[in-house]
Each structure stands twice: as structure tokens, then as C-alpha cells.
Design an enzyme around this catalytic site. Structure first.
Site, PDB file in Angstrom:
ATOM      1  N   ASN A  87      20.419  99.598 122.837  1.00 44.67           N
ATOM      2  CA  ASN A  87      21.706 100.475 123.430  1.00 44.67           C
ATOM      3  C   ASN A  87      21.125 102.365 122.670  1.00 44.67           C
ATOM      4  OD1 ASN A  87      22.548  98.842 121.310  1.00 44.67           O
ATOM      5  ND2 ASN A  87      24.570  99.128 121.754  1.00 44.67           N
ATOM      6  N   GLU A 132      23.458 105.024 122.290  1.00 46.12           N
ATOM      7  CA  GLU A 132      24.532 105.776 123.105  1.00 46.12           C
ATOM      8  C   GLU A 132      24.933 107.192 122.601  1.00 46.12           C
ATOM      9  OE1 GLU A 132      27.579 103.805 120.444  1.00 46.12           O
ATOM     10  OE2 GLU A 132      28.140 101.787 121.699  1.00 46.12           O
ATOM     11  N   GLU A 153      19.162  96.119 128.249  1.00 53.34           N
ATOM     12  CA  GLU A 153      18.790  96.321 129.506  1.00 53.34           C
ATOM     13  C   GLU A 153      17.790  96.718 130.039  1.00 53.34           C
ATOM     14  OE1 GLU A 153      21.627  95.308 128.209  1.00 53.34           O
ATOM     15  OE2 GLU A 153      22.901  93.676 129.151  1.00 53.34           O
TER      16      GLU A 153
HETATM   17  N1  THU Z   1      26.020  96.441 125.695  1.00 52.17           N
HETATM   18  C1  THU Z   1      24.388  97.033 126.009  1.00 52.17           C
HETATM   19  O1  THU Z   1      23.580  96.918 124.994  1.00 52.17           O
HETATM   20  N2  THU Z   1      24.685  95.375 127.449  1.00 52.17           N
HETATM   21  C2  THU Z   1      24.961  94.968 127.363  1.00 52.17           C
HETATM   22  O2  THU Z   1      25.179  94.371 128.687  1.00 52.17           O
HETATM   23  C3  THU Z   1      26.765  94.759 127.080  1.00 52.17           C
HETATM   24  C4  THU Z   1      27.213  96.699 126.628  1.00 52.17           C
HETATM   25  C5  THU Z   1      26.690  98.341 125.429  1.00 52.17           C
HETATM   26  C6  THU Z   1      26.782  99.594 125.311  1.00 52.17           C
HETATM   27  C7  THU Z   1      27.280 100.207 124.060  1.00 52.17           C
HETATM   28  O3  THU Z   1      26.502 100.501 123.145  1.00 52.17           O
HETATM   29  C8  THU Z   1      27.725  99.100 123.569  1.00 52.17           C
HETATM   30  O4  THU Z   1      27.007  97.716 123.878  1.00 52.17           O
HETATM   31  C9  THU Z   1      29.697  98.235 123.555  1.00 52.17           C
HETATM   32  O5  THU Z   1      29.722  97.971 124.801  1.00 52.17           O
END
Ligand code: THU
Length: 131
Positions: A41, A43, A54
Site C-alpha cells: 500500500n 498512502e 492488491e
Molecule cells: N489496505 C490495503 O492495502 N489493502 C486492503 O485490502 C485493505 C486496506 C490499506 C489501505 C490503507 O493504506 C491501509 O491499508 C489502512 O486501511
């Protein structure tokens, strides 16, 4: 059984850029050709611009010429790994490149993994049939 894919997701998770939530996620895909693609992820200060792990792994697969997701492992947590099934949006993303044989692997609090089908995670899903 899924150790290699889970380890690849764990390594991807180490690269997460998650300074706002502190929740790091890694995803690893085994594609239709047996190739592995990973993502984490990423941000952003403008929160809604953040991307899920994903989505990054799927983009890497598509860029590399992969067509279908055979298996995808997702690991996440603030510090220790906790149960991290894909968010709703990522279920739809996985569905786009998945089929009835696609296996979604989520790791739970005790570091045990659990398998799901995408139909189980996203019943009655939206499809767009184009000709
Ligand atoms: N997040 C993901 O990368 N995949 C998911 O399926 C659930 C949430 C990330 C998004 C955000 O950066 C962090 O987790 C907290 O929600």
C-alpha cells in the site's frame, strides 16, 4: 503450502508507505503463467489518493503480461500481522482477473492462513459483458 507466496507478500509489506494509518499491507500474486507479482500500500497526504497493496500487485501483473490471478496472498497489520482480507474495492479488482479457481489467501492473527474463493468474498458480483 502457500509459504512462498506468503513470504513474498511479507517482503512486499516491508516496503509499505503507510505513514498515515501505520497499517502496512503486502500482496503477492501467482499468475496464470506461474509468475509472482507483488505490491504494497502507498498512502498520500490527500488520504483518498492512497492505493491498496492488491491494486499495486495487480498493476505489476498486468504490466508484466499476466492475464489471470491463480492465487493472491494478502498480509497486513500495524506491527504484527493480523487478519487482513481484501477490502471491498480490492475484491472487485481481484474479481476482474479471477475465476472460480482463484484462491485468496489471508493470514489470521495466529499466523495461520485461510483460503477463500473470490465468489465467497464477493457474491453476486458485478460483471460487464462486452462483445
Ligand atoms: N489496505 C490495503 O492495502 N489493502 C486492503 O485490502 C485493505 C486496506 C490499506 C489501505 C490503507 O493504506 C491501509 O491499508 C489502512 O486501511
Amino acid at each position: 503450502m502457500h509459504d512462498d507466496l506468503i513470504n513474498a507478500a511479507m517482503e512486499a509489506r516491508d516496503k509499505a508507505y503507510c505513514r498515515y494509518s501505520g497499517f502496512s499491507v503486502g500482496a503477492a500474486i501467482f499468475d496464470d503463467r506461474g509468475r509472482v507479482h507483488v505490491g504494497c500500500n502507498v498512502e498520500n497526504a490527500a488520504y483518498n489518493l492512497g492505493n491498496c497493496a492488491e491494486a499495486a500487485a495487480i498493476a505489476a501483473m498486468v504490466q508484466d503480461g499476466g492475464k489471470r490471478i491463480a492465487r493472491i496472498a494478502v498480509v497486513g497489520g500495524h506491527a504484527d500481522v493480523v487478519s487482513c482480507t481484501p477490502c471491498g474495492g480490492c475484491r472487485q479488482r481481484i474479481n476482474e482477473f479471477g475465476d472460480e479457481k482463484t484462491v485468496v489467501i489471508a493470514i489470521d492473527d495466529s499466523n495461520e492462513w485461510r483460503e477463500y474463493s473470490i465468489a465467497e468474498l464477493l457474491p453476486a458480483s458485478f460483471h460487464l459483458d462486452i462483445t
